[in-house]
Design a protein around this motif. Structure first.
Motif, PDB file in Angstrom:
ATOM      1  N   PRO A  60       0.886  -1.122   0.082  1.00  0.00           N
ATOM      2  CA  PRO A  60      -0.027   0.073  -0.019  1.00  0.00           C
ATOM      3  C   PRO A  60       0.753   1.184   0.067  1.00  0.00           C
ATOM      4  O   PRO A  60       0.281   2.244  -0.728  1.00  0.00           O
ATOM      5  N   LEU A  61       1.949   1.283   0.912  1.00  0.00           N
ATOM      6  CA  LEU A  61       2.769   2.603   0.628  1.00  0.00           C
ATOM      7  C   LEU A  61       3.338   2.800  -0.817  1.00  0.00           C
ATOM      8  O   LEU A  61       3.430   3.810  -1.015  1.00  0.00           O
ATOM      9  N   LEU A  62       3.920   1.606  -1.294  1.00  0.00           N
ATOM     10  CA  LEU A  62       4.262   2.034  -2.520  1.00  0.00           C
ATOM     11  C   LEU A  62       3.299   2.496  -3.709  1.00  0.00           C
ATOM     12  O   LEU A  62       3.732   2.908  -4.756  1.00  0.00           O
ATOM     13  N   GLN A  63       2.080   1.860  -3.572  1.00  0.00           N
ATOM     14  CA  GLN A  63       0.951   2.187  -4.284  1.00  0.00           C
ATOM     15  C   GLN A  63       0.687   3.862  -4.189  1.00  0.00           C
ATOM     16  O   GLN A  63       0.640   4.629  -5.121  1.00  0.00           O
ATOM     17  N   ALA A  64       0.935   4.419  -2.962  1.00  0.00           N
ATOM     18  CA  ALA A  64       1.000   5.940  -2.733  1.00  0.00           C
ATOM     19  C   ALA A  64       2.153   6.279  -3.652  1.00  0.00           C
ATOM     20  O   ALA A  64       2.212   7.256  -4.032  1.00  0.00           O
ATOM     21  N   TYR A  65       3.585   5.778  -3.229  1.00  0.00           N
ATOM     22  CA  TYR A  65       4.501   6.326  -3.739  1.00  0.00           C
ATOM     23  C   TYR A  65       4.517   6.481  -5.122  1.00  0.00           C
ATOM     24  O   TYR A  65       5.148   7.338  -5.891  1.00  0.00           O
ATOM     25  N   SER A  66       4.262   5.485  -5.723  1.00  0.00           N
ATOM     26  CA  SER A  66       3.941   5.270  -7.384  1.00  0.00           C
ATOM     27  C   SER A  66       2.818   6.013  -8.140  1.00  0.00           C
ATOM     28  O   SER A  66       2.711   5.809  -9.154  1.00  0.00           O
ATOM     29  N   GLY A  67       2.117   6.695  -7.289  1.00  0.00           N
ATOM     30  CA  GLY A  67       0.864   7.615  -7.921  1.00  0.00           C
ATOM     31  C   GLY A  67      -0.334   6.753  -8.205  1.00  0.00           C
ATOM     32  O   GLY A  67      -1.404   7.305  -8.627  1.00  0.00           O
ATOM     33  N   ILE A  68      -0.321   5.450  -7.788  1.00  0.00           N
ATOM     34  CA  ILE A  68      -1.474   4.689  -8.066  1.00  0.00           C
ATOM     35  C   ILE A  68      -2.894   5.380  -7.240  1.00  0.00           C
ATOM     36  O   ILE A  68      -3.649   5.397  -7.403  1.00  0.00           O
ATOM     37  N   VAL A  69      -2.305   5.688  -5.863  1.00  0.00           N
ATOM     38  CA  VAL A  69      -3.265   5.964  -5.142  1.00  0.00           C
ATOM     39  C   VAL A  69      -3.927   7.297  -5.525  1.00  0.00           C
ATOM     40  O   VAL A  69      -5.249   7.836  -5.267  1.00  0.00           O
ATOM     41  N   SER A  70      -3.193   8.130  -6.046  1.00  0.00           N
ATOM     42  CA  SER A  70      -3.425   9.304  -6.452  1.00  0.00           C
ATOM     43  C   SER A  70      -4.507   9.420  -7.666  1.00  0.00           C
ATOM     44  O   SER A  70      -5.165  10.278  -7.835  1.00  0.00           O
ATOM     45  N   ILE A  71      -4.649   8.173  -8.362  1.00  0.00           N
ATOM     46  CA  ILE A  71      -5.626   8.277  -9.277  1.00  0.00           C
ATOM     47  C   ILE A  71      -6.752   7.322  -8.941  1.00  0.00           C
ATOM     48  O   ILE A  71      -7.642   7.105  -9.899  1.00  0.00           O
ATOM     49  N   THR A  72      -6.796   6.566  -7.728  1.00  0.00           N
ATOM     50  CA  THR A  72      -8.019   5.972  -7.538  1.00  0.00           C
ATOM     51  C   THR A  72      -8.920   6.256  -6.619  1.00  0.00           C
ATOM     52  O   THR A  72      -8.572   7.166  -5.554  1.00  0.00           O
ATOM     53  N   GLY A  73     -10.112   6.147  -6.795  1.00  0.00           N
ATOM     54  CA  GLY A  73     -11.438   6.761  -5.969  1.00  0.00           C
ATOM     55  C   GLY A  73     -11.988   7.799  -6.866  1.00  0.00           C
ATOM     56  O   GLY A  73     -11.782   8.069  -7.671  1.00  0.00           O
ATOM     57  N   ASP A  74     -12.996   8.338  -6.127  1.00  0.00           N
ATOM     58  CA  ASP A  74     -13.607   9.496  -6.535  1.00  0.00           C
ATOM     59  C   ASP A  74     -12.848  10.729  -6.449  1.00  0.00           C
ATOM     60  O   ASP A  74     -12.346  11.115  -5.432  1.00  0.00           O
ATOM     61  N   ASP A  75     -13.299  11.778  -7.441  1.00  0.00           N
ATOM     62  CA  ASP A  75     -12.475  12.802  -7.379  1.00  0.00           C
ATOM     63  C   ASP A  75     -12.941  13.553  -6.283  1.00  0.00           C
ATOM     64  O   ASP A  75     -12.246  14.564  -5.654  1.00  0.00           O
ATOM     65  N   GLY A  76     -14.262  13.647  -5.810  1.00  0.00           N
ATOM     66  CA  GLY A  76     -14.550  14.317  -4.585  1.00  0.00           C
ATOM     67  C   GLY A  76     -14.067  13.729  -3.460  1.00  0.00           C
ATOM     68  O   GLY A  76     -13.884  14.608  -2.451  1.00  0.00           O
ATOM     69  N   GLY A  77     -13.757  12.616  -3.434  1.00  0.00           N
ATOM     70  CA  GLY A  77     -13.739  11.736  -2.077  1.00  0.00           C
ATOM     71  C   GLY A  77     -12.416  11.700  -1.849  1.00  0.00           C
ATOM     72  O   GLY A  77     -11.406  12.456  -2.177  1.00  0.00           O
ATOM     73  N   GLU A  78     -11.943  10.766  -0.695  1.00  0.00           N
ATOM     74  CA  GLU A  78     -10.646  10.738  -0.205  1.00  0.00           C
ATOM     75  C   GLU A  78      -9.937   9.648  -1.379  1.00  0.00           C
ATOM     76  O   GLU A  78     -10.465   9.141  -1.972  1.00  0.00           O
ATOM     77  N   PRO A  79      -8.441   9.961  -1.342  1.00  0.00           N
ATOM     78  CA  PRO A  79      -7.787   8.969  -2.212  1.00  0.00           C
ATOM     79  C   PRO A  79      -8.038   7.273  -1.578  1.00  0.00           C
ATOM     80  O   PRO A  79      -8.094   7.406  -0.541  1.00  0.00           O
ATOM     81  N   ALA A  80      -8.131   6.657  -2.753  1.00  0.00           N
ATOM     82  CA  ALA A  80      -8.314   5.142  -2.303  1.00  0.00           C
ATOM     83  C   ALA A  80      -7.067   4.589  -3.005  1.00  0.00           C
ATOM     84  O   ALA A  80      -6.295   5.045  -3.435  1.00  0.00           O
TER      85      ALA A  80
END
Lengths: 420, 420
Positions: A148-168
């Motif tokens: 999960p940390l590497l998902q954040a580091y690599s940009g995956i978290v930044s594009i997952t989830g709803d634009d209005g909501g929290e990053p997923a």
């Protein structure tokens, strides 16, 4: 139910693999190799074993589901290789093997003397796969990492989830499992190289590089100057409507990839008024008015049950899918028809089954899976095979350097761990 | 910047691959094989080519980023094999190749006469990989499928995103790309089998099976009776706090996998009051009070900048990561240090680069990538290699059965397509 042919024998039946693995990535890699017939010895800590043995819930008759899902077709050797006698055993095992896969903390194995150079010295034909979080060089190379940390580091978290909501995050371990898949590929490649050269190879893989491969398309899009993508929930950048839409009793997934399909979609749902509503007529317009189109279509789909929407869209050749929950997936007729899950006899887990390797050869899955081993279940056998006499095995066991099999059902109790 | 060794030659340099591919899954499979040195001929429709050539935006100097990301190390043959003369060419190509990978609509190739039986007759040593959406049997076997729809069908959408919000999908093509990876593995396995038996194999893969592999752990958890998991945004089921937390200027990803780390986290952020607040002391309690813990910690993290949170947590050995956007990933020092991206000369795309295959052998990436070909760029060469005389090539081109290379920069204009 499952009329698929029985498995053939995999091509790796003459390949011996040592896994010094923990958690997900290395165990996944060697499970794939085992599925293709390799003989895999999983080296685990005495007493506790692979971290994933203690990740629960979820459990299955008292055993960790994560462990059970990642360790079929292996044997378990419980070994304390921080003890010089244990290191002697490990070195002998490495001498007699073809492949070593490890994902301990970066540098941990080298700190015990097992540097890549030493490993190559022990066995010049060995294919040594080293899995890390951040790769072999650079300012973060020594740092541990979790999926999960590497998902954040690599940009995956930044594009997952709803634009209005929290990053997923992506809720399955695509970096760990993906790195396991890349490792298996690397082993096949290195085996072919060895056939020609006679030499083994030091292969390095990392969760970070696996992550960059997952995002390669949006990453190159940014490199090309297309701007940073926004989070679109279940939607796609270039097509509207495309995504999960609410119904009276859940959601359905709808794809209207072109204007003809859009027309059929509107007609199927008695929503002709939407079809050529202001700015709704062409995909280009609908992409610009994404929010409005999604809201208007959602208002329509909410008026039907999921079943009714799917029936109408299917009849009108509009691509669509139920948004299945995992219990529905398990019960699904198509999933059952392809025989994706296979029951496997297990000494203590009732109704145990595995998800097959996702490929068939002449209609047969590649492996006949065996149950994941209890900790140390094969210690005595493995030690005997590498030349130890029975009294030496007993001595190592008595001194705690080797853990022998517990009686069935007497596994260590599940402990809370960090399932990252 | 990049001091990595130069690539060695891959082991597949004597393997000839024909791709009758479109979109993502089959092109990904053959790109991997090409990265390992295989000679890949990509068979495309005359005039329009692979669907992905028309998926834009995003584009890169007028070419589709998706196409560019999936088609390095290949040659392009533009061929109308619905025409009997074109089918003759394709059959000859199959006779002379080792591997065929195709992901046309289920049954489309067989409808033109190229059944698995016919293919095996043409070349008994051929490894024929057939990629479909739903697999070879079952009620949905004939249906086409797209990655996002199958994400919904296989339960991935049901567990992605925030519990309160709308279902989300995984925003990268893990089913398509994953199926490409499994296909490459299957080819390696089938090559080894062929070395022993002399015979090729019919390999079948599907997006559905790839999806089931991604969800194998939660799926088996449900099979074991653990109940259907809920959507947790960026969080994990068994650990709290774990996920993306808001700061004054963005988000950071924090992992507190055990109670010691939780204590260090609270102390690092001057939030000692949280540490042993009612029901916050142990992970077991925090999991039960997930909403309260996340809210309380978010209130604390909002008081700092992302940089400050990361600095304090790193100093206190609390695992954490920036939530990078993709432009930050491109510029990241670690990503650059491992040489994950490599510039490649391209006739018309400026500053073109590729994301390397995520593995090194003795420190070198496996391939020296070549630019993705223009449509039909290699038609004449390939036809000549399989024995056609120059006048036959001209005749096929004149009658529209074969498309020859356009002059550089004269690619067909980008069209809107369905990027599914």
């Amino acid at each position: 139910m499952n009329a698929l042919p029985t498995p053939g024998r995999g091509s790796l039946s003459d390949v011996r693999v040592v896994e010094i693995g923990t958690s997900v990535a290395a165990p996944m890699a060697t499970q794939i190799l085992g599925d293709f017939g390799a003989e895999v010895v999983k080296v685990e800590r005495v007493g506790r074993g692979d971290d994933s043995r203690s990740w629960a819930p979820p459990d299955w008759d008292g055993q960790s589901v994560t462990y059970l899902a990642l360790n079929r077709n292996k044997r378990s050797l419980a070994l304390d290789f921080k003890d010089p006698r244990g290191m002697g055993v490990l070195e002998e095992l490495i001498r007699r093997s073809d492949v070593l896969v490890q994902n301990l903390r970066p540098g941990a194995l080298a700190a015990l003397g097992l540097t890549p150079e030493r490993i190559a010295e022990l066995n010049p034909r060995l294919i040594y796969c080293e899995l890390t979080g951040f790769g072999p060089t650079g300012p973060r190379s020594g740092q541990p990492a979790y999926d999960p940390l590497l998902q954040a580091y690599s940009g995956i978290v930044s594009i997952t989830g709803d634009d209005g909501g929290e990053p997923a995050r992506v809720p399955v371990s695509i970096l760990d499992i993906g790195t396991g898949m890349w490792t298996a590929l690397a082993v096949f490649e290195a085996l072919r190289r060895r056939e020609r050269t006679g030499s083994g190879t030091h292969v390095e893989l990392s969760l970070l590089q696996t992550a960059l491969t997952w995002v390669s398309m949006p990453l190159l899009a940014v490199a090309a100057g297309n701007g940073v993508p926004s989070r679109l929930g279940s939607g796609l950048a270039g097509v509207v409507p495309y995504g999960a839409f609410p119904t009276s009793d859940g959601h359905v997934f709808i794809s209207a990839g072109n204007d003809d399909t859009w027309a059929r979609l509107c007609s199927a749902l008695d929503a002709e008024h939407l079809r050529s509503a202001d700015g709704f007529a062409t995909n280009r317009e609908r992409v610009q008015q994404r929010t409005e189109v999604v809201a208007a279509l959602s208002a329509v789909t909410r008026g039907f049950s999921s079943e009714e929407v799917l029936k109408r869209l299917t009849e009108n050749k509009v691509p669509c899918s139920p948004v299945h929950t995992l219990d529905q997936v398990l019960a699904d007729e198509q999933v059952r028809a392809i025989g994706a899950l296979t029951p496997v006899e297990h000494p203590s887990v009732r109704n145990f089954q595995v998800v097959n390797l996702p490929m068939t050869f002449e209609g047969a899955y590649p492996s006949a899976p065996t149950a994941p081993p209890a900790l140390g279940a094969d210690s005595a056998d493995v030690l005997t095979e590498i030349g130890l006499a029975p009294n030496q095995v007993t001595e190592l066991a008595d001194s705690g350097v080797v853990g022998l099999a517990e009686p069935a059902g007497a596994d260590a109790p599940i402990r809370k761990g960090d399932p990252a």
